[in-house]
Design a protein around this motif. Sequence first.
Motif, PDB file in Angstrom:
ATOM      1  N   LYS A 119     -23.705  11.800   9.786  1.00  0.00           N
ATOM      2  CA  LYS A 119     -24.230  11.024   9.127  1.00  0.00           C
ATOM      3  C   LYS A 119     -25.432  11.927   8.484  1.00  0.00           C
ATOM      4  O   LYS A 119     -25.675  11.711   7.205  1.00  0.00           O
ATOM      5  N   GLU A 120     -25.968  12.662   9.435  1.00  0.00           N
ATOM      6  CA  GLU A 120     -27.317  13.609   8.609  1.00  0.00           C
ATOM      7  C   GLU A 120     -26.447  14.759   7.829  1.00  0.00           C
ATOM      8  O   GLU A 120     -26.905  14.914   6.770  1.00  0.00           O
ATOM      9  N   ALA A 121     -25.467  15.294   8.218  1.00  0.00           N
ATOM     10  CA  ALA A 121     -24.899  16.046   7.727  1.00  0.00           C
ATOM     11  C   ALA A 121     -24.318  15.892   6.280  1.00  0.00           C
ATOM     12  O   ALA A 121     -24.512  16.505   5.083  1.00  0.00           O
ATOM     13  N   VAL A 122     -23.652  14.702   6.371  1.00  0.00           N
ATOM     14  CA  VAL A 122     -23.133  14.421   4.970  1.00  0.00           C
ATOM     15  C   VAL A 122     -24.072  13.956   3.975  1.00  0.00           C
ATOM     16  O   VAL A 122     -24.048  14.272   2.667  1.00  0.00           O
ATOM     17  N   ALA A 123     -25.119  13.008   4.544  1.00  0.00           N
ATOM     18  CA  ALA A 123     -26.271  12.839   3.553  1.00  0.00           C
ATOM     19  C   ALA A 123     -26.988  13.871   2.948  1.00  0.00           C
ATOM     20  O   ALA A 123     -27.108  14.235   1.836  1.00  0.00           O
ATOM     21  N   HIS A 124     -27.230  14.975   3.734  1.00  0.00           N
ATOM     22  CA  HIS A 124     -28.292  16.076   3.028  1.00  0.00           C
ATOM     23  C   HIS A 124     -27.391  17.133   2.224  1.00  0.00           C
ATOM     24  O   HIS A 124     -27.713  17.354   1.565  1.00  0.00           O
ATOM     25  N   SER A 125     -25.958  17.036   2.720  1.00  0.00           N
ATOM     26  CA  SER A 125     -25.019  17.883   1.767  1.00  0.00           C
ATOM     27  C   SER A 125     -25.054  17.184   0.565  1.00  0.00           C
ATOM     28  O   SER A 125     -25.126  18.063  -0.582  1.00  0.00           O
ATOM     29  N   ILE A 126     -24.660  16.086   0.340  1.00  0.00           N
ATOM     30  CA  ILE A 126     -24.710  15.285  -0.810  1.00  0.00           C
ATOM     31  C   ILE A 126     -25.930  15.443  -1.652  1.00  0.00           C
ATOM     32  O   ILE A 126     -25.711  15.753  -3.136  1.00  0.00           O
ATOM     33  N   LYS A 127     -27.038  15.159  -1.046  1.00  0.00           N
ATOM     34  CA  LYS A 127     -28.357  15.409  -1.890  1.00  0.00           C
ATOM     35  C   LYS A 127     -28.541  16.733  -2.278  1.00  0.00           C
ATOM     36  O   LYS A 127     -29.120  17.297  -3.325  1.00  0.00           O
ATOM     37  N   ALA A 128     -27.905  17.884  -1.416  1.00  0.00           N
ATOM     38  CA  ALA A 128     -28.265  19.203  -1.484  1.00  0.00           C
ATOM     39  C   ALA A 128     -27.290  19.757  -2.894  1.00  0.00           C
ATOM     40  O   ALA A 128     -27.337  20.768  -3.410  1.00  0.00           O
ATOM     41  N   GLY A 129     -26.570  18.887  -3.280  1.00  0.00           N
ATOM     42  CA  GLY A 129     -25.425  19.005  -4.666  1.00  0.00           C
ATOM     43  C   GLY A 129     -23.935  19.015  -4.249  1.00  0.00           C
ATOM     44  O   GLY A 129     -23.191  19.235  -5.247  1.00  0.00           O
ATOM     45  N   ILE A 130     -23.640  18.828  -3.119  1.00  0.00           N
ATOM     46  CA  ILE A 130     -22.141  18.632  -2.651  1.00  0.00           C
ATOM     47  C   ILE A 130     -21.604  17.411  -3.427  1.00  0.00           C
ATOM     48  O   ILE A 130     -21.925  16.300  -3.045  1.00  0.00           O
ATOM     49  N   ASP A 131     -20.862  17.651  -4.301  1.00  0.00           N
ATOM     50  CA  ASP A 131     -19.977  16.516  -4.988  1.00  0.00           C
ATOM     51  C   ASP A 131     -18.493  16.211  -4.404  1.00  0.00           C
ATOM     52  O   ASP A 131     -18.031  14.980  -4.885  1.00  0.00           O
ATOM     53  N   SER A 132     -18.023  17.163  -3.617  1.00  0.00           N
ATOM     54  CA  SER A 132     -16.630  17.044  -3.353  1.00  0.00           C
ATOM     55  C   SER A 132     -16.553  17.502  -1.811  1.00  0.00           C
ATOM     56  O   SER A 132     -16.906  18.632  -1.692  1.00  0.00           O
ATOM     57  N   ILE A 133     -16.080  16.742  -1.109  1.00  0.00           N
ATOM     58  CA  ILE A 133     -15.830  17.186   0.097  1.00  0.00           C
ATOM     59  C   ILE A 133     -14.680  17.574   0.616  1.00  0.00           C
ATOM     60  O   ILE A 133     -13.719  16.798   0.481  1.00  0.00           O
ATOM     61  N   THR A 134     -14.414  18.625   1.273  1.00  0.00           N
ATOM     62  CA  THR A 134     -12.949  19.024   1.901  1.00  0.00           C
ATOM     63  C   THR A 134     -13.194  19.049   3.443  1.00  0.00           C
ATOM     64  O   THR A 134     -13.498  20.251   4.003  1.00  0.00           O
ATOM     65  N   ASP A 135     -12.656  17.880   4.037  1.00  0.00           N
ATOM     66  CA  ASP A 135     -12.915  17.714   5.352  1.00  0.00           C
ATOM     67  C   ASP A 135     -12.159  16.645   5.786  1.00  0.00           C
ATOM     68  O   ASP A 135     -11.396  16.012   4.993  1.00  0.00           O
ATOM     69  N   ASP A 136     -12.272  16.362   7.336  1.00  0.00           N
ATOM     70  CA  ASP A 136     -11.727  15.222   7.798  1.00  0.00           C
ATOM     71  C   ASP A 136     -12.068  13.934   7.266  1.00  0.00           C
ATOM     72  O   ASP A 136     -13.188  13.445   7.018  1.00  0.00           O
ATOM     73  N   LYS A 137     -10.820  13.107   6.362  1.00  0.00           N
ATOM     74  CA  LYS A 137     -11.244  12.037   5.821  1.00  0.00           C
ATOM     75  C   LYS A 137     -11.766  10.993   6.483  1.00  0.00           C
ATOM     76  O   LYS A 137     -12.782  10.449   6.020  1.00  0.00           O
ATOM     77  N   GLU A 138     -11.307  10.628   7.624  1.00  0.00           N
ATOM     78  CA  GLU A 138     -11.834   9.472   8.381  1.00  0.00           C
ATOM     79  C   GLU A 138     -13.327   9.656   9.101  1.00  0.00           C
ATOM     80  O   GLU A 138     -14.313   8.850   8.743  1.00  0.00           O
ATOM     81  N   ILE A 139     -13.317  11.024   9.326  1.00  0.00           N
ATOM     82  CA  ILE A 139     -14.858  11.213   9.754  1.00  0.00           C
ATOM     83  C   ILE A 139     -16.015  11.158   8.828  1.00  0.00           C
ATOM     84  O   ILE A 139     -17.023  10.584   8.764  1.00  0.00           O
ATOM     85  N   SER A 140     -15.650  12.055   7.872  1.00  0.00           N
ATOM     86  CA  SER A 140     -16.386  12.271   6.461  1.00  0.00           C
ATOM     87  C   SER A 140     -16.834  10.719   5.821  1.00  0.00           C
ATOM     88  O   SER A 140     -17.813  10.483   5.636  1.00  0.00           O
ATOM     89  N   CYS A 141     -15.593   9.718   5.564  1.00  0.00           N
ATOM     90  CA  CYS A 141     -16.099   8.479   5.098  1.00  0.00           C
ATOM     91  C   CYS A 141     -16.832   7.806   5.832  1.00  0.00           C
ATOM     92  O   CYS A 141     -17.525   6.925   5.635  1.00  0.00           O
ATOM     93  N   GLY A 142     -16.572   7.761   7.145  1.00  0.00           N
ATOM     94  CA  GLY A 142     -17.080   7.130   8.337  1.00  0.00           C
ATOM     95  C   GLY A 142     -18.877   7.490   8.400  1.00  0.00           C
ATOM     96  O   GLY A 142     -19.747   6.449   8.354  1.00  0.00           O
TER      97      GLY A 142
END
Length: 775
Positions: A79-102
Motif C-alpha cells: 500500500k505504501e509502494a503503490v501510493a507513493h509511486s502514483i504520487k510520484a508520477g506513475i499513471d499506469s501499473i505493470t504488475d500483479d493485478k490483484e495485489i496492485s488493486c488491493g
Amino acid sequence: MDPRNMKEYYQRAFQPAFVKGGAQSMMTSYNSVNGIPTILHEDVNKVVKGEWGMDGFIVSDAGDLLGLVKDHHYYDTYKEAVAHSIKAGIDSITDDKEISCGAIREALSEGLLAEADLDKALTNTFRVRFRLGEFDADNPYANVPESVLCAPAHGDLSLQAARESIVLLKNEKAALPLSSSKVGSVAVIGPLGDVVYRDWYSGTFPYTVTPFAAIQQKMAGKKVTFTSGSNQVVLRSAADGAPISLGDNDVLQVAAGSAAETFEVCDWGWNSLTLQSKSTGKFATSADDVHIAAAADEAYGWHVKEVLRLDEKADGTTGIRTWDGKPVVLKEQDGKQLLTVAEEEDTPGTAGNNAVSAANSGSGDKGAFKLDVAVDGIAAAVAAAREAETAIVFVGNNPLINGKEETDRPGYTLAAAQEQLLKEVYAVNPNVIAVVIGSYPFELNWAQEHLPAVVYLAHAGQELGNAVADVLFGDFAPAGKLNMTWYSQIEQQLTDILDYDIIKGKRTYLYFEDTPLYPFGHGLTYAPFSFDSLQIAPAEAGEGWIASVRVTNAGIVEAGEVVQLYAHAITSRVKRPVKQLVGFERVYLQPQESVTVQIAISAAELSMWDVTRDRFCLETGVYSLMAGSSSSDIRLTAELTIEGESIPPRTLTHLTRAENYDDYSGVLLDESKESGTCVRLADASLAGWLRLADVQWSDAPAAFEARVSGGAAGGTLTVRFGAADAEQAAVLTVPAGGEQQWQTVSASLAAGISPQADVYISLSGSVRVSSFIFS
C-alpha cells in the motif's frame, strides 16, 4: 550521479524525444538513482511532465511497483509502494493485478492516496487513448490485417533502415566494394553468415534474408560456399562410449540400437554454447528444467535455456551444465538413459559445488561424456577460404547470449573461437572482409591491425542480408556512423562500470583524452568528401545560430556522408567537454556534386548546468565550432563569440546542497529521505572530501552549520580553506544513529584562519551530509 552529469548528459539524451518528438509515454527503469528508485524519483513529475511538458502517461516496468517491497526493500507494504509511486508520477501499473488493486484500495482507505491522485493518473492515460482514437466508432487500430502489417513497403523500409545503419570501420586500399563481375568465388564463413537473429524486444519476422543467401544472389552463376566455422560433434557416454541420440519428444538419450545424433556446437565465448541438431535443426534446451531435448527453434527467452556449458575434465572427458550451472547427467528411465538436469542427489562428485564437480569427476560418473569431433569447424573454414578469391567472415554476438537485459556481458572482445576463426582464415587468404554483427562495441584490435576491411552493423532485422550484400558489392555506399566510442582497451581506458561520473572519469567522447579504437561518429564510405566554407551566422528567426558548410563528393561513385558539427567552450567556470555534438546532417551526393549543409545551433546545446544557481546557463565566452566526418576527423573550425552570462562567485552564506560541489574525492551521492540527496563516503574506512570553488566572502564567516545523519558508526565533518590538507577551520562530531535520522550540527570556525575561495568539507565514518551554511 551529481547534478551536472544528470542534467548535461543522462537526462539530455531523453529530452529531445519529448520536447521535439512529442513522445506521449515513458517507462521508468528498475534501478535506483542516488539511492532513490526511479519509479519514485521526483524528476518524473518535475522534469519529464513539468520542464519537458509531457502530457501523456508514465508506466512502471514489469513487477517494479511490487519490487519496491520485494527487491529494493524500500517500503514494508504494497500500500505504501503503490501510493507513493502514483504520487510520484506513475499513471499506469505493470504488475500483479490483484495485489496492485488491493494495495490501491488499502491506500485509499487509510488516506495514503486520494481519489484525486487516481483521477490525475487515469486522465493522463485516457488522454492518450482518446488521441489514438481507441474509443472512436471507426478506431483505425482495431483490426489491422496481416496484409498491412506485412506490406511490401514495410520490407522496403526495413531494407533502407538496415542499409543506412551499416558502418564501414576500415577499408584499406579500397578492399570494398567487391565487384561481382570481377570476383570469381566467395567463401561466406562464420556463425552469423547464414542466420538472422531477432533481438529481445523484436517482433516475429515475416521473412528473413541471410547474408549467405543475399551474397549468392549477388554472385549468381559463380561459386559461393558457406561454412559456420563451428565444430560438429557426436556426444557419447564416457562410461561405455554409447552415442547420444534423439528419443521421444527429441529428448537426448542413450538407447540401444539408436543412431548417433550430430550436433553443431556454436561457441559464443565464456563457455556459453548452443548445440543444434543436424538432423532436425532444433537446439538442445533445458526448457522443462528436467531433460535436455533438441526441441527449441532458437535460443530465446528471459532465461536462455538453450545455452549449455561444456567443462573439460582432467581425464579428457566432458561435463555438461545448463544455462544456470546445473550438471547434466544420464538417468535411467523406461530402459533408456536420458540426459537429465541433475537434482541434488544426482549431482556427480562433491555435492554443493556443481561447477567444480562437473570439471573434475571421472569417466565412471553419469555426468561424464565424450565429444567426438565429426567436422572440425576451423579446418573446414580454412579449406573454404583457401579455395575462394575472397573470404567474408561474419562474427559478432547472439543478442540473447552473453549480454542482454539484466545480463552484463563477461568480456569485451569477440568470442575466442571467433578471434581464432578470423586469424586462421586470414593466414590462408589475405582477402578477408570481416562483418561484425553485434549488439554493442567490441575490442577489435587484431582485426583493425591486420584485415583489409571491417564492417559493423547491429542485428538489423529481416532485410539484414540484402543490406549487407548491397554494401559489400557497392550497390549502396555506407554512410553509417558510430553512436558510441569504441575503445581499444576498455578495462584500462575506462573507470568502473558503476562509475557514472563521465566528467571526472573522462568517459565517452565528450571527456575521453586517450586514443580510441574507433572514435564517436566514425564511419567510412566509398568516396572522399571535402568540406569547405564553414560559416556561423545568427538564426533569422528565434534565438541561436546557423552553421553552414559546403560539402563535395570528390569521388567517382555516388556516396553518403554525415556532416557532424561539434562545439567546445574555450573558456568556462568548469571543465567542459573536449567536443560536444550539437548537430548533424546526412547527405547523398553524386560524383563531384556539392551541397551547402545548414545545421541549427540552439543556445541550449551550448549551455551548461550551473550548480551554484541550480539552472542551465549559457556562459559568455568564445566557442570553437568544428565540422567534420567524425569526432576525431575535424575538417574545418570556426569561432563564435557569445554574450551570455558570467557565473557569479559562490555565496555559501546561503543554504547550499551538498550535491552541488565543484569537485570531490572518495564520496558518492545517496538518498536523504528528508531532502532528496546527500553525500557520504564511498568507503567508510577511507577519507573523502567535497570542494566548493570560487567562493566570495563579504565578511569572514564565524560558524558552520550542516544537516547530517550519523549512520551506524557516526563520524566527523571537517572544514578547511584552500586545500584538502590545510589547517582545520572546524571539526563537527556527528554521533551514531540511523541513516535517515537527520539532525543539525554546528561549530564555530577557528580564529586566525582566513577564508579562501576554495572550501573543503571532509567526511569520516558513516556520516552523511545533505546541506550546509556558513554564517
